[in-house]
Write a protein that holds these residues in place. Structure first.
Motif, short mmCIF file in Angstrom:
data_model
loop_
_atom_site.label_atom_id
_atom_site.label_comp_id
_atom_site.label_asym_id
_atom_site.label_seq_id
_atom_site.Cartn_x
_atom_site.Cartn_y
_atom_site.Cartn_z
N LEU A 26 0.83 -1.19 0.00
CA LEU A 26 0.00 0.00 0.00
C LEU A 26 0.87 1.25 0.00
O LEU A 26 1.88 1.32 0.71
CB LEU A 26 -0.90 0.01 1.25
N HIS A 27 0.46 2.24 -0.78
CA HIS A 27 1.22 3.49 -0.87
C HIS A 27 1.10 4.27 0.43
O HIS A 27 0.00 4.46 0.96
CB HIS A 27 0.71 4.32 -2.04
N ALA A 28 2.24 4.75 0.95
CA ALA A 28 2.24 5.57 2.16
C ALA A 28 2.59 7.02 1.84
O ALA A 28 1.91 7.95 2.29
CB ALA A 28 3.21 5.00 3.19
N TRP A 29 3.66 7.24 1.11
CA TRP A 29 4.06 8.58 0.67
C TRP A 29 5.09 8.41 -0.43
O TRP A 29 5.49 7.29 -0.76
CB TRP A 29 4.63 9.41 1.83
N ASN A 30 5.55 9.51 -0.99
CA ASN A 30 6.62 9.49 -1.98
C ASN A 30 7.89 10.07 -1.38
O ASN A 30 7.84 11.07 -0.65
CB ASN A 30 6.25 10.31 -3.23
N ASN A 31 9.02 9.43 -1.67
CA ASN A 31 10.32 10.00 -1.35
C ASN A 31 10.87 10.63 -2.63
O ASN A 31 11.12 9.92 -3.61
CB ASN A 31 11.27 8.93 -0.82
N VAL A 32 11.03 11.93 -2.61
CA VAL A 32 11.48 12.67 -3.80
C VAL A 32 12.91 13.12 -3.59
O VAL A 32 13.21 13.80 -2.60
CB VAL A 32 10.56 13.89 -4.05
N ARG A 33 13.78 12.73 -4.50
CA ARG A 33 15.18 13.13 -4.38
C ARG A 33 15.37 14.54 -4.92
O ARG A 33 15.03 14.84 -6.07
CB ARG A 33 16.09 12.15 -5.15
N TYR A 34 15.92 15.39 -4.06
CA TYR A 34 16.28 16.76 -4.46
C TYR A 34 17.80 16.87 -4.50
O TYR A 34 18.49 16.38 -3.60
CB TYR A 34 15.72 17.77 -3.45
N GLU A 35 18.30 17.49 -5.55
CA GLU A 35 19.75 17.63 -5.73
C GLU A 35 20.12 19.08 -5.97
O GLU A 35 19.33 19.89 -6.45
CB GLU A 35 20.23 16.78 -6.91
N GLY A 36 21.38 19.39 -5.67
CA GLY A 36 21.91 20.71 -5.94
C GLY A 36 22.84 21.16 -4.83
O GLY A 36 23.14 20.41 -3.90
N VAL A 37 23.30 22.39 -4.95
CA VAL A 37 24.11 23.02 -3.91
C VAL A 37 23.18 23.95 -3.13
O VAL A 37 22.63 24.89 -3.69
CB VAL A 37 25.27 23.83 -4.51
N PRO A 38 22.94 23.67 -1.85
CA PRO A 38 21.99 24.49 -1.08
C PRO A 38 22.39 25.96 -1.09
O PRO A 38 23.54 26.31 -0.85
CB PRO A 38 22.07 23.90 0.33
N GLN A 39 21.41 26.80 -1.37
CA GLN A 39 21.65 28.23 -1.42
C GLN A 39 21.35 28.87 -0.06
O GLN A 39 20.73 28.26 0.81
CB GLN A 39 20.77 28.87 -2.50
N GLY A 40 21.79 30.09 0.11
CA GLY A 40 21.49 30.82 1.33
C GLY A 40 22.60 30.72 2.35
O GLY A 40 23.66 30.16 2.10
N SER A 41 22.30 31.23 3.54
CA SER A 41 23.29 31.32 4.60
C SER A 41 23.55 29.96 5.23
O SER A 41 22.63 29.18 5.47
CB SER A 41 22.82 32.30 5.68
#
Length: 284
Positions: A118-133
Motif C-alpha cells: 500500500l502506498h504511504a508517501w513518496n520520497n522525492v530526491r532533491y539535488e543541488g548546492v543548497p543556497q542561502g546562509s
C-alpha cells in the motif's frame, strides 16, 4: 527456462549489487554495502543462471516484526523470463509474518500493489548546492551543531528509534562511522534535536538520514553537511512532511528522482514530521 540458483550474497556480490544499482541511476553510496551487511548478513540474495549473476534483492529483517525490501534488480538480458519474480518470492518468504516496507520506482509500483503493498508517501530526491546562509545560528537559540561521533552512541541510537520502526544499532553505528562520511548532530541543552549523515557517491553526495525538530535545524545540518561535500548533494525527502519539501525548494534544490514508500499494512508510527531526508531507499 533454465533454473535460477539462489544463494546468500558474498562481499564480492555486495559490490556487484552496488555496481548494478549505480547503472540503474540510483547513485548508491560508495561504502553503503559495508553498513548494509551488518544490518542483516543473511538478508542479501543473488540469483544465478548457468553460474552467471542474473538478479539480486535484499530482504532485511529488523527486530521481531519489521522487514525491508531493496536492491530488486534483474540484469537487462535476464528480464521478462521469470527470474526476477522467483527472487522476489524468495525475499518475501524470508520476511513472512512481518510488516514489510520498500521504496518502489515508478515503473514497478503497480506490481508492488499486486503483491499487497500500500502506498504511504513518496520520497522525492532533491539535488543541488543548497543556497542561502550556512550560519548555524539559524538553527535557533541554544542549538549547537557538533560532530555526532562526540556523543554517546546510545543517545544517537535512541534518537534514531523515533524515526524508524525497529532498533538498528549495528547498522547505525556503521552508517554514521564509516570512513569518508560525516555525521553531524544538533544539540540543545543536552538534547539531540537533529542528526544528518553525508556519504560520497559516484554522483552527488547523498545526505540521509536528515532528522530535525525544526526546519531551521534541518537547514543548519544540511548546509553543514554540504560544506563537507564541496559540491552538489542529494537528499530523499518524504513528501508526507511538507516542511521538508518547502525547505529544500527554498534552498534552490531540484527534484530528480522519485520512489514510493509502500508497506504491506498500515504505515508504522514514526515521527514523520521530523524526517527531512530518509536514510536509504534500499534499507529504509
Amino acid at each position: 527456462m533454465t533454473g535460477l540458483e539462489i544463494s546468500g550474497a558474498s562481499a564480492a556480490d555486495m559490490a556487484l549489487f552496488t555496481a548494478w544499482a549505480d547503472e540503474e541511476g540510483w547513485n548508491p553510496g560508495d561504502t553503503d554495502r559495508f553498513a548494509f551487511a551488518v544490518a542483516d548478513p543473511e538478508g542479501f540474495l543473488l540469483g544465478r543462471v548457468d553460474g552467471k549473476p542474473a538478479a539480486c534483492i535484499s530482504a532485511v529483517r529488523y527486530g521481531p516484526g519489521f522487514g525491508f525490501i531493496g536492491f530488486y534488480i534483474a540484469r537487462p538480458e535476464f528480464r521478462g523470463q521469470g527470474y526476477g519474480i522467483q527472487l522476489w518470492r524468495a525475499g518475501m518468504d524470508r520476511l513472512d509474518g512481518r510488516l514489510v516496507g520498500l521504496d518502489g520506482v515508478v515503473d514497478q509500483q503497480d506490481n508492488y500493489r499486486k503483491s499487497g503493498f500500500l502506498h504511504a508517501w513518496n520520497n522525492v530526491r532533491y539535488e543541488g548546492v543548497p543556497q542561502g546562509s550556512a550560519d548555524p545560528g539559524g538553527a535557533g537559540p541554544g542549538v549547537s551543531v557538533v560532530d555526532a561521533a562526540t556523543l554517546p552512541f546510545a543517545r544517537l541510537a535512541a534518537y534514531d528509534r523515533r524515526f524508524f520502526p525497529e532498533a538498528r544499532d549495528a547498522f547505525l553505528a556503521a552508517w554514521t562511522g564509516l570512513p569518508g562520511r560525516t555525521a553531524l548532530a544538533a544539540v540543545r541543552e543536552g538534547r539531540i534535536e537533529g542528526l544528518g549523515v553525508i556519504r560520497p557517491c559516484s554522483g552527488a553526495s547523498r545526505i540521509g538520514p536528515l532528522y530535525a525538530a525544526t526546519p531551521g535545524i534541518a537547514a543548519a545540518l544540511l548546509h553543514g553537511l554540504a560544506e563537507r561535500a564541496g559540491g552538489p548533494v542529494a537528499v530523499d525527502v518524504p513528501d508526507a512532511n511538507p516542511a521538508a519539501t518547502a525547505l529544500v525548494e527554498q534552498l534552490g534544490m531540484a527534484p530528480t528522482f522519485e520512489a514510493a514508500r509502500m508497506y504491506t499494512g498500515p504505515a508504522p508510527e514514526v515521527d514523520l514530521a521530523g524526517i527531512y531526508g530518509v536514510t536509504s531507499l534500499e534499507l529504509g
